[in-house]
Scaffold this motif. Structure first.
Motif, PDB file in Angstrom:
ATOM      1  N   LEU A  87     -12.178  19.376  -2.351  1.00 19.04           N
ATOM      2  CA  LEU A  87     -13.271  18.443  -2.662  1.00 19.04           C
ATOM      3  C   LEU A  87     -14.184  18.247  -1.444  1.00 19.04           C
ATOM      4  O   LEU A  87     -15.406  18.380  -1.532  1.00 19.04           O
ATOM      5  CB  LEU A  87     -12.686  17.115  -3.151  1.00 19.04           C
ATOM      6  N   ARG A  89     -14.529  20.131   1.156  1.00 19.90           N
ATOM      7  CA  ARG A  89     -15.161  21.381   1.579  1.00 19.90           C
ATOM      8  C   ARG A  89     -16.411  21.697   0.748  1.00 19.90           C
ATOM      9  O   ARG A  89     -17.380  22.243   1.251  1.00 19.90           O
ATOM     10  CB  ARG A  89     -14.159  22.531   1.462  1.00 19.90           C
ATOM     11  N   THR A  90     -16.380  21.349  -0.528  1.00 26.21           N
ATOM     12  CA  THR A  90     -17.483  21.732  -1.413  1.00 26.21           C
ATOM     13  C   THR A  90     -18.434  20.584  -1.752  1.00 26.21           C
ATOM     14  O   THR A  90     -19.469  20.806  -2.372  1.00 26.21           O
ATOM     15  CB  THR A  90     -16.928  22.317  -2.739  1.00 26.21           C
ATOM     16  N   TYR A  91     -18.101  19.353  -1.324  1.00 27.69           N
ATOM     17  CA  TYR A  91     -18.933  18.213  -1.709  1.00 27.69           C
ATOM     18  C   TYR A  91     -20.332  18.230  -1.089  1.00 27.69           C
ATOM     19  O   TYR A  91     -20.478  18.420   0.118  1.00 27.69           O
ATOM     20  CB  TYR A  91     -18.248  16.890  -1.324  1.00 27.69           C
TER      21      TYR A  91
ATOM     22  N   GLU B  43     -19.263  27.270  -6.316  1.00 32.05           N
ATOM     23  CA  GLU B  43     -18.952  26.106  -5.472  1.00 32.05           C
ATOM     24  C   GLU B  43     -18.945  24.822  -6.304  1.00 32.05           C
ATOM     25  O   GLU B  43     -18.112  23.945  -6.100  1.00 32.05           O
ATOM     26  CB  GLU B  43     -19.977  25.968  -4.331  1.00 32.05           C
ATOM     27  N   LEU B  47     -15.873  22.274  -6.819  1.00 33.35           N
ATOM     28  CA  LEU B  47     -15.998  20.824  -6.609  1.00 33.35           C
ATOM     29  C   LEU B  47     -15.538  20.051  -7.844  1.00 33.35           C
ATOM     30  O   LEU B  47     -14.751  19.114  -7.738  1.00 33.35           O
ATOM     31  CB  LEU B  47     -17.443  20.434  -6.250  1.00 33.35           C
ATOM     32  N   SER B  50     -11.799  20.339  -8.249  1.00 32.03           N
ATOM     33  CA  SER B  50     -11.034  19.576  -7.258  1.00 32.03           C
ATOM     34  C   SER B  50     -11.146  18.069  -7.523  1.00 32.03           C
ATOM     35  O   SER B  50     -10.195  17.324  -7.266  1.00 32.03           O
ATOM     36  CB  SER B  50     -11.483  19.921  -5.834  1.00 32.03           C
ATOM     37  N   ALA B  51     -12.287  17.644  -8.064  1.00 32.30           N
ATOM     38  CA  ALA B  51     -12.442  16.219  -8.416  1.00 32.30           C
ATOM     39  C   ALA B  51     -11.464  15.849  -9.544  1.00 32.30           C
ATOM     40  O   ALA B  51     -10.793  14.816  -9.484  1.00 32.30           O
ATOM     41  CB  ALA B  51     -13.883  15.936  -8.840  1.00 32.30           C
TER      42      ALA B  51
END
Lengths: 150, 150
Positions: A87, A89-91, B43, B47, B50-51
């Motif tokens: 999260l 890393r890509t936010y 990406e 994200l 992962s959220a």
């Protein structure tokens, strides 16, 4: 202004027409080529993700059914850590226009505040701390913008 | 064969050169345009995934820490069902060249044989049965092809 002779002008025009037509055709061809390719990549991603999830949840369930449910929290904390790293890393606020990642992060932050846990691996522990401290757009008080007059 | 006059040949050649050059340029332009776009989509997917994982694992852990670990197996069975549905929907032998999905499915099949579970939602129960019965490439006995001489 000097007018170009017909014998020079016509080939130049033909070249320009060709360049324009070729450009459109080439772009169209490439777009058509990458479109189904992207769909295929997406389906492959779904398949590989579902295979990993199937393995993961089957293993959790086997632990529970075989009387080792006590090992589960440890494994779930590891998975939470890795999700937090992905999260962070890509936010970007642009990618999280719905604020889903920001809310997920806030929830994890509250959970870890109530039930502290730290990875045994120092760099993971450090990165997770940084991930939890990440500033996200919707996590900043919405009231702030109405009280300040910037 | 009649030879075309220079005044016709040159514009035709210019047109062809233009078409070729334009085609390459157009394709290159389109490829350059879609390449970072695909990366960005990837990406964004990471994200959002992962959220969702962060939320999911936080909720499982909260249940455990708040003394409701007994609710976990029910939730994990639901997640296993949904992973199996995704797997069956996207599976093709070509996409699973490493046999990861096939092995995941075999593992889930063994688990469900040992610890039967069925969704309360009839269509899910039916679809999961079908998913578990899916024939995959590596799941078929490798010895089979050497004993039959087709």
């Amino acid at each position: 202004m000097r007018i170009l002779s017909k014998s020079v002008l016509i080939p130049i025009l033909a070249l320009l027409v060709g360049l324009g037509g070729g450009f459109v055709l080439g772009g169209y061809g490439e777009a058509k080529k990458t479109e189904p390719e992207s769909n295929e990549i997406f389906e492959e991603l779904v398949l590989s993700h579902s295979a990993l999830s199937t393995t993961e949840f089957t293993q959790y369930l086997k632990l529970v059914r075989q009387g080792h449910a006590d090992r589960l929290p440890f494994l779930l904390e590891i998975r939470l850590d890795s999700s937090l790293l992905d999260l962070a890393r890509t936010y970007t606020p642009e990618r999280d226009s719905q604020g889903i990642a920001a809310r997920a992060l806030a929830m994890a932050r509250d959970y870890r505040a109530a039930y502290p846990h730290q990875s045994d691996t120092p760099w993971v522990a450090k990165e997770v701390q940084a991930a939890l401290a990440l500033k996200t757009q919707p996590a900043e008080s919405p009231a702030k913008s109405s009280t300040t007059s910037e």
